[in-house]
Design an enzyme around this catalytic site. Structure first.
Site, short mmCIF file in Angstrom:
data_model
loop_
_atom_site.label_atom_id
_atom_site.label_comp_id
_atom_site.label_asym_id
_atom_site.label_seq_id
_atom_site.Cartn_x
_atom_site.Cartn_y
_atom_site.Cartn_z
N SER A 1 0.82 -1.20 0.00
CA SER A 1 0.00 0.00 0.00
C SER A 1 0.86 1.26 0.00
O SER A 1 1.97 1.27 0.57
CB SER A 1 -0.90 0.00 1.24
OG SER A 1 -1.53 1.26 1.43
N TYR B 1 -2.43 -0.21 9.99
CA TYR B 1 -2.59 -0.79 8.65
C TYR B 1 -1.29 -0.67 7.85
O TYR B 1 -0.80 -1.64 7.27
CB TYR B 1 -3.73 -0.10 7.91
CG TYR B 1 -3.84 -0.48 6.45
CD1 TYR B 1 -4.29 -1.75 6.08
CD2 TYR B 1 -3.48 0.41 5.45
CE1 TYR B 1 -4.38 -2.11 4.75
CE2 TYR B 1 -3.57 0.06 4.11
CZ TYR B 1 -4.01 -1.21 3.77
OH TYR B 1 -4.09 -1.57 2.44
#
Length: 334
Positions: free
Chosen positions: A141, A166
């Site tokens: 990501s 995350y």
């Protein structure tokens, strides 16, 4: 060629399965159909692939879909099942997209991220090693860059300061992949996705929420008073990039000959307020905007430097934001 796609009922996973199944590739999809967002959307994606099941279906059996698609419902954390799946199916390539998504959700529900994004990732990774998979491709990501002020974001940049759990789990995935590439000669390619959007998208994403709120005459929350930029990347550009990697095969862009990490984005950051204006245009309706301060865990700007992917895989993101938003709005209204 046989390819495993984890997270097959998810937004990106669904589109990847659909793309690969239209070529001479047998695709096996895997998803646990969790309830992070409406399971009916996940079931509808699967139905588009010819897989018609109920959300309470738990039997670990292989379901045939359209074209060359098969599906299993199970969790990537189920050690015994994953081991048996790899042994039975004998995959050539694994595309690991299953993960607990969402930056802000990781602040309130951290355990879900440790389970899925750390242990689940390791469970898939070790089976790729044990069963001598040719190429392990996985989702990272743009969040790993944190609030870096150096732009565009390059894979050569340091990414040691994540600002959400995350992001930390995605950085951990890259480290685990690097270690396995080094120790076991496993070819791994990590893809740092940049704000993927389009039809069949996730309801927790801003563009999905904005469209829903505008149509309902509700306020849309705009954080940091709109002073944010994102490298919005249309789903077809993402999927075409993944397809090129699968077709062309592993190409290292690092000193480790078995390890690669690529940015996969549009390479063109857009102001949030411009993004909202385009949504208004295609909805033919003005937004009611509520200006709010910066959210915890959020970043100010994302911008992908994609020259490695362009050079090695002829990656050419060419979808304009205007076209992409129109496609999403048409799907949402359809």
């Amino acid at each position: 060629m046989k390819v495993l796609v984890t997270g097959a009922a998810g937004f990106i996973g669904y589109h990847v399965v659909k793309k690969l199944s239209n070529s001479n590739i047998q695709v096996v999809g895997l998803d646990n159909l969790n309830d992070y967002y409406d399971v009916n959307l996940k079931l509808s994606r699967l139905k588009e692939l010819g897989i018609d099941i109920k959300s309470n279906f738990f039997e670990q059996k292989k379901i045939k879909g359209k074209n060359n698609v098969y599906f299993y419902k199970e969790d990537i954390c189920n050690t015994a099942f994953i081991e048996s799946l790899f042994k039975k199916e004998k995959f050539d390539i694994v595309i690991h997209l299953a993960a607990q998504a969402g930056v802000r959700y990781s602040i309130t529900n951290p355990d879900a991220y440790i389970d899925s994004n750390i242990y689940g990732f390791y469970n898939i990774l070790k089976n790729c090693k044990n069963h001598k998979i040719d190429h392990f491709i996985y989702a990272s990501s743009s969040s790993v860059y944190g609030n870096s002020r150096k732009t565009p974001f390059s894979t050569l940049d340091s990414v040691n300061e994540p600002i959400s759990l995350y992001a930390a789990t995605k950085k951990s995935n890259e480290l685990l992949a690097h270690t396995y590439s080094h120790l076991y000669n496993l070819k791994t390619t990590g893809l740092r996705f940049f704000t993927v959007y389009g039809p069949w998208g996730r309801p927790d994403m801003a563009y999905f929420k904005f469209v829903k709120a505008i149509l309902a005459d509700e306020n849309i929350p705009v954080y940091n008073k709109g002073k944010l930029k994102r490298d919005f990347t249309y789903i077809d550009d993402i999927v075409n990039g993944i397809d090129r990697i699968v077709t062309k095969g592993f190409i290292s862009n690092s000193e480790n000959k078995n390890y690669s990490i690529y940015n996969i984005g549009n390479g063109n950051p857009i102001e949030l307020m411009e993004f909202i204006t385009i949504i208004e245009k295609h909805l033919k309706k003005k937004a009611k905007i509520e200006m709010l301060p910066m959210q915890e865990g959020d970043v100010y700007k994302t911008w992908a430097e994609i020259s490695d992917l362009e050079k090695n895989y002829d990656y050419t993101p060419n979808t304009t934001l205007d076209f992409g938003i129109k496609k999403f709005v048409d799907w949402y209204l359809g």
